[in-house]
Design an enzyme around this catalytic site. Sequence first.
Site, PDB file in Angstrom:
ATOM      1  CD  GLN A 229      -2.930  -1.047   2.332  1.00 17.91           C
ATOM      2  OE1 GLN A 229      -2.706  -1.751   3.305  1.00 17.91           O
ATOM      3  NE2 GLN A 229      -3.966  -0.236   2.264  1.00 17.91           N
TER       4      GLN A 229
ATOM      5  CG  HIS B 172      -0.918  -5.912   5.704  1.00 19.05           C
ATOM      6  ND1 HIS B 172      -0.960  -5.126   6.834  1.00 19.05           N
ATOM      7  CD2 HIS B 172      -2.054  -5.636   5.032  1.00 19.05           C
ATOM      8  CE1 HIS B 172      -2.072  -4.411   6.841  1.00 19.05           C
ATOM      9  NE2 HIS B 172      -2.752  -4.700   5.738  1.00 19.05           N
TER      10      HIS B 172
ATOM     11  CG  ASN C  60      -3.164  -7.098   8.645  1.00 17.88           C
ATOM     12  OD1 ASN C  60      -3.266  -6.429   9.665  1.00 17.88           O
ATOM     13  ND2 ASN C  60      -3.979  -6.942   7.604  1.00 17.88           N
ATOM     14  CD  GLU C  61      -7.485  -6.552   8.901  1.00 17.14           C
ATOM     15  OE1 GLU C  61      -7.885  -5.606   9.592  1.00 17.14           O
ATOM     16  OE2 GLU C  61      -7.598  -6.591   7.648  1.00 17.14           O
TER      17      GLU C  61
ATOM     18  CG  ASN D 297      -5.881  -4.494  12.312  1.00 17.72           C
ATOM     19  OD1 ASN D 297      -5.042  -4.213  13.164  1.00 17.72           O
ATOM     20  ND2 ASN D 297      -5.551  -4.922  11.113  1.00 17.72           N
TER      21      ASN D 297
ATOM     22  CD  GLU E 284      -5.652  -1.479   9.588  1.00 15.16           C
ATOM     23  OE1 GLU E 284      -4.719  -2.283   9.380  1.00 15.16           O
ATOM     24  OE2 GLU E 284      -6.645  -1.393   8.866  1.00 15.16           O
TER      25      GLU E 284
ATOM     26  CE  LYS F  35     -12.493   3.404   3.007  1.00 13.27           C
ATOM     27  NZ  LYS F  35     -12.929   1.990   3.141  1.00 13.27           N
TER      28      LYS F  35
END
Length: 478
Positions: free
Chosen positions: A23, A124, A168-169, A299, A379, A440
Amino acid sequence: MRKKEDVFSRNDFLWGSGTAAYQCEGAWDADGKGLGEWDYFNHNSALNIHNEDGDNASNFYYDYEKDINLMAEGSQNAYRFSISWARIMPTGYGEVNQQGIDFYNRVINYCLEKGIEPNVTLFHYDLPYELARQGGWLNHKITDYFNEYAKICFEAFGDRVKMWSTINEPRYYSYCTNIVGNYPPNRRLDFQSYFQYQYNLMIASSKAIRSFKEMGLDGYIGVVHDNGHVELDPDTINPDEVYEMADFFYNTLILEPSLLGKLPDNLEKMKQKYGFMILHDINEEEIFREGVGNYIGINLYNRQYVKHWEEGESEVFHNNKGTRSNSLEGIRLESLFESSFDPHVRRNKWGREVNPRVMYTGLMELKEKYNNPLILVTENGHGIYESPDENDYVEDNERIEIFSEFLDNLLKAKKEGADVRGYYHWSTMDLYSWINGYEKRYGLVRVDFEDNYKRTPKKSYYWFKDFINNYYSNNRNG
């Protein structure tokens, strides 16, 4: 060599912000980096609905010193970032790219030079393309590939990095790739893959944590879970049954292995309810038992507000088009449960609840259900459309209002005994928001993607700086 105790030696609480490699880094094919699944998807797929990619992203690969300087100047003492697996191992296994290791060494060393505690996430969302081509997280071999990759990172950075996140997640990642279908490989309403992904991701995480311990490394290590705190609509029929099914769908396949070292006791029952099977590792009990970390990352943005299923086929509701869509985020699972939509709760422009109270209830639920684990809020933030003034300055008052409410609820939970010791705002700077592209915005710092990635701190950046300074001032005086 740094020690685990160094993490909280100067500060009783970590206040920082976060990013993820794909990202923000850019440099998608620079210095030996291999092709990633998101590189391939964004360059080739018609499902890249905004026709945007992370080829350059926020240019962090070249501008990391600017971003770390801004964190330090903003009184932040912690930075959560991820490593690109394909930058370390171009195909995901085998050859190691020393230039990738050199880059992350530079980032880590500069963080420490500036008094910023690095929190490193190993995975991630950005899978090496070669592993994706071999079946990705449905191929059990990937759990060993991930473990080898993790050991390379532990060896290269473990003398200085004392805060690690394996994955992550895993739940939300599986949700987007297998249920929503907006992340590659874009399977939709594939519940078999949804649950198998989570299982394999947790096997991989547990293997890496076991390796961390076997290597005698000193530090904190855990999984990062997207808060799936379930609340029931008061009109729900059979509330205990609906809660059990929803909590399994959103939480327990991640939280129980990561915090209790075992699979959920109701797994066989849920296999029957959802109609899936798991291809099990023959050594799973040992792997999960030995793969428990020493903290959990959360998160946290919203709750999962559900009720009994009323009618209709299974359907997922998701909005990656912002104001160009009226869709509200949620799901309907035929014969099981469905999302309920509370008209009294705010929503962002992408249809997700904005409910800061859940910061408190989510943290307290973890305290009460899982023996009060050490928690980092890894997060939390608020995505909005933004318009800068003539000086590129953004007065993001909406973000500040919501930011403040979330933090008030965090401090309330902390005061009432939740062992929460860190907060990372999402995100450090504006970045590529996965399938949402660049409009966004989440950053504390504006990035002008049309003008050499110029950085301009927003009003929220200065608000957060004052909040951190006041927190430490009040604690010293109190």
